[in-house]
Design a protein around this motif. Structure first.
Motif, PDB file in Angstrom:
ATOM      1  N   ILE A  21     -21.482   6.195  -3.666  1.00 39.80           N
ATOM      2  CA  ILE A  21     -21.456   5.312  -2.314  1.00 39.80           C
ATOM      3  C   ILE A  21     -20.210   5.542  -1.841  1.00 39.80           C
ATOM      4  O   ILE A  21     -19.904   5.969  -0.511  1.00 39.80           O
ATOM      5  CB  ILE A  21     -21.865   3.918  -2.353  1.00 39.80           C
ATOM      6  CG1 ILE A  21     -23.309   3.853  -2.897  1.00 39.80           C
ATOM      7  CG2 ILE A  21     -21.605   3.239  -1.009  1.00 39.80           C
ATOM      8  CD1 ILE A  21     -24.546   4.361  -1.860  1.00 39.80           C
ATOM      9  N   GLN A  22     -19.070   5.411  -2.417  1.00 42.07           N
ATOM     10  CA  GLN A  22     -17.783   5.145  -2.094  1.00 42.07           C
ATOM     11  C   GLN A  22     -17.365   6.802  -1.632  1.00 42.07           C
ATOM     12  O   GLN A  22     -16.566   7.044  -0.835  1.00 42.07           O
ATOM     13  CB  GLN A  22     -16.641   4.715  -3.012  1.00 42.07           C
ATOM     14  CG  GLN A  22     -16.973   3.199  -3.106  1.00 42.07           C
ATOM     15  CD  GLN A  22     -15.982   2.502  -4.216  1.00 42.07           C
ATOM     16  OE1 GLN A  22     -16.425   2.835  -5.277  1.00 42.07           O
ATOM     17  NE2 GLN A  22     -14.954   1.587  -3.915  1.00 42.07           N
ATOM     18  N   PHE A  23     -17.820   7.773  -2.602  1.00 37.65           N
ATOM     19  CA  PHE A  23     -17.365   9.180  -2.518  1.00 37.65           C
ATOM     20  C   PHE A  23     -18.127   9.643  -1.190  1.00 37.65           C
ATOM     21  O   PHE A  23     -17.562  10.394  -0.289  1.00 37.65           O
ATOM     22  CB  PHE A  23     -17.806  10.192  -3.458  1.00 37.65           C
ATOM     23  CG  PHE A  23     -17.274  11.348  -3.334  1.00 37.65           C
ATOM     24  CD1 PHE A  23     -15.898  11.868  -3.207  1.00 37.65           C
ATOM     25  CD2 PHE A  23     -18.431  12.403  -3.292  1.00 37.65           C
ATOM     26  CE1 PHE A  23     -15.687  13.129  -3.246  1.00 37.65           C
ATOM     27  CE2 PHE A  23     -18.016  13.813  -3.153  1.00 37.65           C
ATOM     28  CZ  PHE A  23     -16.639  14.099  -3.177  1.00 37.65           C
ATOM     29  N   ALA A  24     -19.378   9.147  -0.828  1.00 34.08           N
ATOM     30  CA  ALA A  24     -19.786   9.495   0.574  1.00 34.08           C
ATOM     31  C   ALA A  24     -19.214   9.049   1.802  1.00 34.08           C
ATOM     32  O   ALA A  24     -18.973   9.754   2.890  1.00 34.08           O
ATOM     33  CB  ALA A  24     -21.399   9.014   0.570  1.00 34.08           C
ATOM     34  N   HIS A  25     -18.582   7.847   1.677  1.00 31.79           N
ATOM     35  CA  HIS A  25     -17.672   7.497   2.747  1.00 31.79           C
ATOM     36  C   HIS A  25     -16.393   8.238   2.630  1.00 31.79           C
ATOM     37  O   HIS A  25     -15.842   8.637   3.873  1.00 31.79           O
ATOM     38  CB  HIS A  25     -17.241   5.831   2.498  1.00 31.79           C
ATOM     39  CG  HIS A  25     -16.392   5.438   3.525  1.00 31.79           C
ATOM     40  ND1 HIS A  25     -15.316   5.570   3.436  1.00 31.79           N
ATOM     41  CD2 HIS A  25     -16.718   4.828   4.752  1.00 31.79           C
ATOM     42  CE1 HIS A  25     -14.525   4.749   4.632  1.00 31.79           C
ATOM     43  NE2 HIS A  25     -15.461   4.521   5.537  1.00 31.79           N
ATOM     44  N   VAL A  26     -15.869   8.729   1.539  1.00 33.84           N
ATOM     45  CA  VAL A  26     -14.715   9.543   1.501  1.00 33.84           C
ATOM     46  C   VAL A  26     -15.019  10.902   2.363  1.00 33.84           C
ATOM     47  O   VAL A  26     -14.215  11.434   2.966  1.00 33.84           O
ATOM     48  CB  VAL A  26     -14.238   9.876   0.035  1.00 33.84           C
ATOM     49  CG1 VAL A  26     -13.286  10.991   0.007  1.00 33.84           C
ATOM     50  CG2 VAL A  26     -13.684   8.548  -0.515  1.00 33.84           C
ATOM     51  N   ARG A  27     -16.328  11.511   1.976  1.00 31.32           N
ATOM     52  CA  ARG A  27     -16.610  12.863   2.740  1.00 31.32           C
ATOM     53  C   ARG A  27     -16.625  12.672   4.238  1.00 31.32           C
ATOM     54  O   ARG A  27     -16.173  13.506   4.890  1.00 31.32           O
ATOM     55  CB  ARG A  27     -17.975  13.271   2.236  1.00 31.32           C
ATOM     56  CG  ARG A  27     -18.332  13.859   0.582  1.00 31.32           C
ATOM     57  CD  ARG A  27     -19.226  14.588   0.605  1.00 31.32           C
ATOM     58  NE  ARG A  27     -20.420  13.861   0.844  1.00 31.32           N
ATOM     59  CZ  ARG A  27     -21.345  12.986   0.121  1.00 31.32           C
ATOM     60  NH1 ARG A  27     -20.979  13.083  -1.138  1.00 31.32           N
ATOM     61  NH2 ARG A  27     -22.179  12.609   0.402  1.00 31.32           N
TER      62      ARG A  27
END
Length: 587
Positions: free
Chosen positions: A473-479
């Protein structure tokens, strides 16, 4: 979107001659976004109107005046409302762009007060990993209720009273050869590890010296009498416990307005028992005092035959005092499911006393934390499985593992194109990022499923960047953050051509954005943080599908798509913040 739903409900109510609030309460979301944004079921009207639900829906479709920018249609036994693409995009994106983490999203709880009693461990001992559940569920509920407009009071009902403190005092004095002056002089050296060592060591010490049991009871009696030495030791033990707990709470983002432990209510017990007696429900039973609370529930023990009070007595005193002090409309007790009978008894006593707080008291139970035993089977936590380890140690292990994973990924990453400077982290930034991801992974693992479901402690799967995990989920925000960094300045929403946002994957994201407030209200009504966790997962998947199928950065891309990316990023950040995860900007 609330204004659209309200207008839809009023139009239906006018046609049927019913209360708009009743109609609004029946309106739901269709299972498929292609059917529209709202659906009114006609099944309950079949008996009174003497028509089939499908016929009623058709009649309503012909008579109901749709809100501006919307269309109504009959689908089976439902009257559906679907917004035109440009209207849906404008409402969804502009509303999402106003979101800010920490600020209310809805006003459903405006003017109402909720008290959340959570974490509440025993003082004098280290937090063990299974204590994570009450802490992260309670902290998430505090944030979710605040997002729905409630006034939130967070309380830690610390276990800071009882014979265990007599044991600690007896052990501390024994370690100083019964020299009180030396014991007092060394109090500044006490740490939580010291207290935990003495707590664990009391049983074997008492087996070697049976008189320690009597000494422990005697010291607790002196503590109740406020004997100076006992009181000084106890105050230091509590100070050390709260300081150590606060370090862990900071890592979780858990905040408390009050640390009001059991000791706080000691001077209120006599008045509480008198209040029960005045209600005419206190009975004698084999020398003890009890309150009968129903045929299917054992009597609630208020005072033992030796005059001692119990947890129930303190919880009754706490509930009454909290109601008078905070004027709560709802009081949540985030405590494991094993205490369900206890709270049934306490709440039933409050009802029999006709206390105002009785109606608002809610036990919020949750399941176990499971670890693998020596046979490789999932079972209740144990030290051998690693899940019974001190909670700070497990947090540290997760952070170290995440940092190792990030360093390995950095080594295997393709080199940057020539002339493009590689984005690097300082050691301090890397430490902070590893903390955010490691702790966030553990938090998300406890919140992603309904709270009554047992959770499994498997660090490999918890820390994975794939699947339904915190790092994913956090990586989705990073993208999303990376896309917007490359763009620099966003287009002006006031000049957006919203009708261009009509592609299938786009509509999925837009529809989901409009549901954020509803998901928050639903999480409040069910006291279920997993509703927000599942929403975050769904949004991450939908926006990933959107960016995969549609150009966002190319010169041919429409600027309106960038506004959608920003709207999704802000909504995902708000959802992560409610759960207690850091919406990191880069990895």
């Amino acid at each position: 979107m609330n204004s659209i739903k309200t207008a839809f409900a009023k139009a239906i109510a006018d046609s049927l001659g019913q209360d708009p609030l009743v109609v609004a309460g029946a309106i739901a979301r269709p299972p498929d976004v292609q059917m529209g944004q709202f659906a009114f079921p006609c099944f309950s009207l079949a008996k009174t109107l003497r028509k089939a639900p499908q016929a009623i829906a058709v009649d309503l479709a012909n008579t109901v005046v749709a809100p501006e920018g919307a269309l109504v249609s009959a689908v089976g036994g439902y009257l559906n409302l679907k917004l035109k693409p440009g209207v849906l995009a404008r409402l969804a994106v502009t509303e999402a762009l106003t979101l800010e983490p920490g600020l209310p999203v809805t006003d459903s709880g405006k003017g109402r007060n909720v008290l959340v009693d959570y974490s509440s461990p025993n003082a004098g001992k280290e937090l063990v990993y299974h204590h994570i559940r009450s802490t992260v569920i309670g902290a998430a509920l505090c944030r979710i209720y605040a997002a729905a407009g409630w006034n939130v009071v967070a309380v830690n009902h610390l276990g800071d009273w009882g014979t265990q403190f007599g044991k600690l005092i007896a052990m501390w004095l024994a370690e100083h050869n019964e020299d009180r002056e030396a014991a007092l002089a060394d109090l500044s050296q006490v740490t939580l590890a010291t207290l935990n060592r003495m707590y664990v060591g009391f049983k074997p010490a008492a087996q070697a010296r049976p008189e320690l049991e009597d000494l422990a009871r005697a010291w607790f009696a002196k503590l109740e009498e406020k004997e100076p030495f006992a009181r000084t030791c106890w105050e230091r033990f509590i100070e050390v416990s709260i300081a150590a707990l606060s370090e862990v709470y900071t890592r979780f983002g858990a905040k408390f307005d009050h640390f009001l432990g059991e000791s706080f209510y000691e001077d209120k017990l006599v008045a509480t028992i008198a209040r029960i007696e005045k209600a005419g429900i206190l009975e004698e039973s084999e020398g003890a005092q009890v309150v009968r609370v129903g045929d299917d529930i054992p009597p609630c023990l208020i005072r033992k035959s030796d005059g001692a009070t119990l947890y129930a007595t303190r919880d009754l005193a706490a509930a009454i005092w909290r109601q008078e002090r905070f004027q709560t409309d709802r009081a949540l007790y985030v405590v494991d499911a094993g205490q369900s009978l206890h709270f049934k008894q306490v709440f039933a006593v409050l009802e029999r006393m006709n206390e105002v707080c009785a109606k608002g008291c809610v036990h919020v139970p949750f399941g176990l934390v499971l670890g693998k035993n020596e046979e490789g089977q999932w079972s209740k936590v144990s030290t051998r499985s690693g899940t019974g380890a001190p909670l700070p140690d497990v947090l540290d292990r997760a952070v170290v593992r995440i940092r190792e994973t990030m360093e390995a990924l950095a080594k295997n990453r393709n080199p940057e194109p020539e002339g493009k400077e590689k984005e690097r982290f300082t050691p301090e930034e890397l430490d902070k990022l590893a903390e955010s991801l490691g702790v966030g992974a553990l938090v998300f693992n406890e919140l992603k499923n309904r709270r009554l479901i047992d959770t499994k402690f498997d660090l490999d799967s918890i820390l994975s960047f794939e699947g339904d995990t915190g790092p994913y989920i956090q990586f989705a925000h990073v993208r999303l953050a990376g896309i917007l960094r490359k763009v620099g300045m966003l287009p002006d929403p006031a000049k957006a051509r919203w009708e261009l946002l009509g592609e299938p994957q786009t509509e999925d994201v837009l529809s989901l954005l409009t549901q954020f407030g509803e998901r928050i209200d639903g999480a409040v009504e069910g006291n279920e943080p997993s509703s927000i966790a599942q929403y975050a997962l769904e949004l991450a998947e939908k926006i990933h599908s959107f960016t995969h199928h549609h150009r966002v950065l190319d010169v041919e891309a429409t600027p309106e798509r960038l506004l959608l990316v920003m709207a999704a990023k802000k909504t995902l950040a708000a959802a992560l913040t409610l759960l207690g995860l850091d919406p990191v900007e880069r990895m």
